[in-house]
Enzyme design. Sequence first.
Site, PDB file in Angstrom:
ATOM      1  N   ASP A   8       0.869  -1.174   0.000  1.00  0.00           N
ATOM      2  CA  ASP A   8       0.000   0.000   0.000  1.00  0.00           C
ATOM      3  C   ASP A   8       0.911   1.232   0.000  1.00  0.00           C
ATOM      4  O   ASP A   8       2.137   1.123  -0.173  1.00  0.00           O
ATOM      5  CB  ASP A   8      -1.007  -0.033   1.168  1.00  0.00           C
ATOM      6  CG  ASP A   8      -0.370   0.276   2.523  1.00  0.00           C
ATOM      7  OD1 ASP A   8       0.878   0.394   2.608  1.00  0.00           O
ATOM      8  OD2 ASP A   8      -1.124   0.413   3.513  1.00  0.00           O
ATOM      9  N   CYS A  65       3.171  -2.916   4.060  1.00  0.00           N
ATOM     10  CA  CYS A  65       2.277  -1.791   4.338  1.00  0.00           C
ATOM     11  C   CYS A  65       3.023  -0.945   5.380  1.00  0.00           C
ATOM     12  O   CYS A  65       4.229  -1.109   5.536  1.00  0.00           O
ATOM     13  CB  CYS A  65       0.883  -2.251   4.785  1.00  0.00           C
ATOM     14  SG  CYS A  65       0.833  -3.157   6.339  1.00  0.00           S
ATOM     15  N   THR A  67       3.065  -1.013   8.669  1.00  0.00           N
ATOM     16  CA  THR A  67       3.646  -1.852   9.725  1.00  0.00           C
ATOM     17  C   THR A  67       3.906  -3.280   9.264  1.00  0.00           C
ATOM     18  O   THR A  67       4.597  -4.033   9.965  1.00  0.00           O
ATOM     19  CB  THR A  67       2.665  -1.959  10.911  1.00  0.00           C
ATOM     20  OG1 THR A  67       1.417  -2.473  10.395  1.00  0.00           O
ATOM     21  CG2 THR A  67       2.415  -0.603  11.557  1.00  0.00           C
ATOM     22  N   GLY A  68       3.301  -3.679   8.172  1.00  0.00           N
ATOM     23  CA  GLY A  68       3.339  -5.077   7.730  1.00  0.00           C
ATOM     24  C   GLY A  68       2.230  -5.912   8.354  1.00  0.00           C
ATOM     25  O   GLY A  68       2.020  -7.062   7.968  1.00  0.00           O
ATOM     26  N   GLY A  70      -1.342  -5.246   8.741  1.00  0.00           N
ATOM     27  CA  GLY A  70      -2.593  -5.376   7.990  1.00  0.00           C
ATOM     28  C   GLY A  70      -2.434  -6.231   6.747  1.00  0.00           C
ATOM     29  O   GLY A  70      -3.268  -7.095   6.451  1.00  0.00           O
ATOM     30  N   HIS A  98      10.993 -23.112   9.391  1.00  0.00           N
ATOM     31  CA  HIS A  98       9.969 -23.754  10.226  1.00  0.00           C
ATOM     32  C   HIS A  98       8.556 -23.618   9.657  1.00  0.00           C
ATOM     33  O   HIS A  98       7.732 -24.507   9.873  1.00  0.00           O
ATOM     34  CB  HIS A  98       9.974 -23.138  11.633  1.00  0.00           C
ATOM     35  CG  HIS A  98      11.183 -23.533  12.438  1.00  0.00           C
ATOM     36  ND1 HIS A  98      11.291 -23.265  13.782  1.00  0.00           N
ATOM     37  CD2 HIS A  98      12.333 -24.169  12.079  1.00  0.00           C
ATOM     38  CE1 HIS A  98      12.458 -23.723  14.228  1.00  0.00           C
ATOM     39  NE2 HIS A  98      13.114 -24.269  13.203  1.00  0.00           N
ATOM     40  N   ASN A  99       8.273 -22.494   8.992  1.00  0.00           N
ATOM     41  CA  ASN A  99       6.884 -22.237   8.574  1.00  0.00           C
ATOM     42  C   ASN A  99       6.686 -22.329   7.063  1.00  0.00           C
ATOM     43  O   ASN A  99       5.568 -22.207   6.590  1.00  0.00           O
ATOM     44  CB  ASN A  99       6.430 -20.855   9.063  1.00  0.00           C
ATOM     45  CG  ASN A  99       6.776 -20.618  10.515  1.00  0.00           C
ATOM     46  OD1 ASN A  99       7.644 -19.818  10.838  1.00  0.00           O
ATOM     47  ND2 ASN A  99       6.120 -21.334  11.400  1.00  0.00           N
ATOM     48  N   ARG A 132       8.890 -32.375  11.664  1.00  0.00           N
ATOM     49  CA  ARG A 132       7.822 -31.961  12.593  1.00  0.00           C
ATOM     50  C   ARG A 132       7.154 -30.668  12.115  1.00  0.00           C
ATOM     51  O   ARG A 132       5.986 -30.423  12.395  1.00  0.00           O
ATOM     52  CB  ARG A 132       8.373 -31.808  14.005  1.00  0.00           C
ATOM     53  CG  ARG A 132       9.360 -30.660  14.205  1.00  0.00           C
ATOM     54  CD  ARG A 132       9.996 -30.700  15.588  1.00  0.00           C
ATOM     55  NE  ARG A 132      10.802 -29.512  15.868  1.00  0.00           N
ATOM     56  CZ  ARG A 132      12.051 -29.325  15.404  1.00  0.00           C
ATOM     57  NH1 ARG A 132      12.610 -30.230  14.628  1.00  0.00           N
ATOM     58  NH2 ARG A 132      12.722 -28.234  15.731  1.00  0.00           N
ATOM     59  N   HIS A 133       7.920 -29.856  11.378  1.00  0.00           N
ATOM     60  CA  HIS A 133       7.354 -28.580  10.884  1.00  0.00           C
ATOM     61  C   HIS A 133       6.323 -28.835   9.788  1.00  0.00           C
ATOM     62  O   HIS A 133       5.338 -28.113   9.681  1.00  0.00           O
ATOM     63  CB  HIS A 133       8.481 -27.680  10.378  1.00  0.00           C
ATOM     64  CG  HIS A 133       9.500 -27.398  11.426  1.00  0.00           C
ATOM     65  ND1 HIS A 133       9.210 -26.726  12.592  1.00  0.00           N
ATOM     66  CD2 HIS A 133      10.813 -27.740  11.502  1.00  0.00           C
ATOM     67  CE1 HIS A 133      10.291 -26.651  13.335  1.00  0.00           C
ATOM     68  NE2 HIS A 133      11.281 -27.258  12.701  1.00  0.00           N
TER      69      HIS A 133
END
Length: 144
Positions: A8, A65, A67-68, A70, A98-99, A132-133
Amino acid sequence: MKIAIGSDHGGYFLKEVIKEYLAEKGYEVEDFGCFSQESVDYPDYAKKVAEAVSKGECDAGVLMCGTGIGISIAANKVKGIRAALCHDGLTARLAKQHNNANIICMGGRTTGIETAKDIVDNWLNSEFEGGRHLRRINKIKDME
Ligand code: RB5
């Protein structure tokens, strides 16, 4: 590797810098806007980038954005998206290891340029660890 990028107005300046940085590193970058500092709504740009990644049109995405916050909340509403708000190289590396984050988000008003470069470098140069991730990610998938 093709990277979708979007922001944005609050993330516009940082998007322009990181777009250039990624292109210099040899990545193909598709810019989904916005294209000026005029006030816009971050969910519109989160949707464009997240859908491009979710459909496989782009391999990964970067969103900014103010702050990152939203823009990460909005991107995570799209099926198959794991958008991670990162603050430094460590969170970016773990977001991949991990994600398996397929989108990273940053704050144009909260993240400095050198830190933002460190974030994309750590994320792009790390590998998902699986194991495990993967089990945990599959539980997130089950919630979709
Ligand atoms: C826009 O002023 C601002 O609210 C937005 O960029 C973002 O920080 C929202 O999370």
